[in-house]
Motif scaffolding. Structure first.
Motif, short mmCIF file in Angstrom:
data_model
loop_
_atom_site.label_atom_id
_atom_site.label_comp_id
_atom_site.label_asym_id
_atom_site.label_seq_id
_atom_site.Cartn_x
_atom_site.Cartn_y
_atom_site.Cartn_z
N ALA A 222 0.83 -1.21 0.00
CA ALA A 222 0.00 0.00 0.00
C ALA A 222 0.86 1.25 0.00
O ALA A 222 0.56 2.23 -0.69
N PHE B 109 -9.47 -7.16 4.68
CA PHE B 109 -9.07 -5.75 4.65
C PHE B 109 -10.23 -4.85 5.02
O PHE B 109 -11.39 -5.16 4.75
N GLY B 110 -9.90 -3.69 5.57
CA GLY B 110 -10.89 -2.67 5.86
C GLY B 110 -11.42 -2.75 7.28
O GLY B 110 -12.08 -3.72 7.64
N SER C 286 -16.93 -2.43 4.50
CA SER C 286 -15.47 -2.29 4.50
C SER C 286 -14.91 -2.34 3.08
O SER C 286 -13.95 -1.62 2.76
N GLN C 287 -15.51 -3.15 2.22
CA GLN C 287 -15.03 -3.26 0.85
C GLN C 287 -15.16 -1.95 0.08
O GLN C 287 -14.38 -1.69 -0.84
N VAL D 73 -11.86 -0.04 0.78
CA VAL D 73 -10.58 -0.66 0.43
C VAL D 73 -10.07 -0.10 -0.89
O VAL D 73 -10.80 -0.05 -1.89
N ASP E 174 -9.76 1.86 4.83
CA ASP E 174 -8.70 0.94 4.42
C ASP E 174 -7.57 1.02 5.44
O ASP E 174 -6.90 2.04 5.56
N THR F 239 -4.71 -0.25 5.52
CA THR F 239 -3.33 -0.18 5.02
C THR F 239 -3.02 1.18 4.39
O THR F 239 -1.91 1.69 4.51
N ARG F 240 -4.00 1.79 3.76
CA ARG F 240 -3.74 3.06 3.08
C ARG F 240 -3.68 4.25 4.03
O ARG F 240 -2.96 5.23 3.76
#
Length: 316
Positions: free
Chosen positions: A18, A223-224, A266-267, A270, A296, A298-299
């Motif tokens: 990311a 994720f998310g 959450s998607q 992401v 997200d 990671t971002r």
């Protein structure tokens, strides 16, 4: 803008990928990129259309770098070594408590991504009046544990379908088709490390007598992060003011669609750079709001690192 020599410890991790993606999409120019690994087989990392070889930290010469960003757990000794060599070190793993300085020979530890998510929402809301209470419950993705968490969930899911044994090395209990009421060793008060990380950051934003409660749950998705957040005020606050504050918040996106389509998942978040907000519910006495948010995981930290790298490069 001056060019920067950057090392990324764990460039192939979900957080490392990311980070490279965010940098690649930015105007920041790198004089050199050094993907670094810990005791793994060296490979190649793609960045801006070019392949970059990985280097093992045991054989690496720190003088080639200006900045080291760490995305791997259990790398404290490496971070200390890099700092001792005069590098600016940025840690995204929580090895050290949040804090430190953005300076040569120092390790700067950024807040936990979930803590950042909450702080992004609390910041604009706290400007509307005196906040007396904040209550948050986080539904956190297994990518919080990096590739190890992702592999654990996917491996356990396959094992359950195949009716074979599954490992639980990462989590104390099975994570696939399960919900864990916390992760990490609780302190004497029962709070986990990631709950304490969120508490510490929110306390910096709010009055000293504000009551803050945070619970973190690990859920079986990749994720998310999701979060239910309730903010209470000492005096009534107009609903329109709350909506306007969130709309104007930095990196906040208000999902305003009628019906079930207006519930953020959450998607949805992401791959994006915003903290999504939906399902605003206002207290009957006018002194509070409850909302649902996703981001997200990671971002958010990757974007924070990009801001720091841009600042460093501007001072070169």
């Amino acid at each position: 803008m001056a060019h920067l020599s950057l090392g990324v410890l764990g460039a192939t991790s979900s957080l490392g990928q990311a980070l490279l993606e965010v940098i690649s999409d930015s105007p920041l120019r790198l004089a050199a990129l050094f993907p670094l690994i810990l005791n793994d087989e060296e490979g190649m990392v793609e960045f801006r259309g070019e392949d970059h070889p990985e280097f093992n930290v045991e054989d690496f010469e720190w003088s080639q770098l200006r900045v080291l960003v760490n995305t791997l757990p259990d790398a404290k000794a490496v971070l200390d070594e890099a700092a001792a060599a005069g590098l600016i070190v940025i840690d995204l793993t929580g090895i050290n408590p949040p804090g430190g300085k953005l300076a040569k020979g120092q390790v700067l530890s950024l807040p936990d991504p979930f803590a950042q998510q909450l702080a992004t929402l609390v910041a604009p809301l706290a400007e509307l009046g005196e906040v007396t209470q904040v209550t948050a419950t986080g539904l956190l993705a297994v990518s919080t544990e990096g590739q190890a968490g992702i592999d654990a969930l996917s491996g356990q899911t396959r094992a359950l379908f195949a009716q074979t044994e599954h490992e639980t090395a990462v989590y104390p209990k099975r994570i696939a088709y399960n919900v864990l009421g916390g992760f990490g060793v609780p302190d004497e008060g029962g709070a986990t490390p990631e709950e304490n990380a969120a508490l510490a950051l929110l306390k910096k934003q709010l009055p000293g007598d504000s009551v803050i409660d945070v619970s973190c749950v690990r859920t079986p998705h990749f994720f998310g992060h999701g979060a239910s957040l309730t903010v209470r005020y000492a005096a009534p606050v107009e609903q329109d003011a709350i909506v306007a504050a969130l709309k104007g918040g930095e990196r906040v996106f208000m999902l305003q669609v009628a019906g079930e389509a207006g519930i953020a998942a959450s998607q949805d978040a992401v791959g994006g750079d915003k903290v999504w907000v939906s399902r605003l519910r206002f207290a009957a006495d006018g002194r509070g709001v409850t909302l649902w948010s996703v981001a997200d995981n990671t971002r958010l930290p990757a974007l924070a690192v990009l801001q720091l790298l841009t600042l460093i490069a501007a001072k070169e």
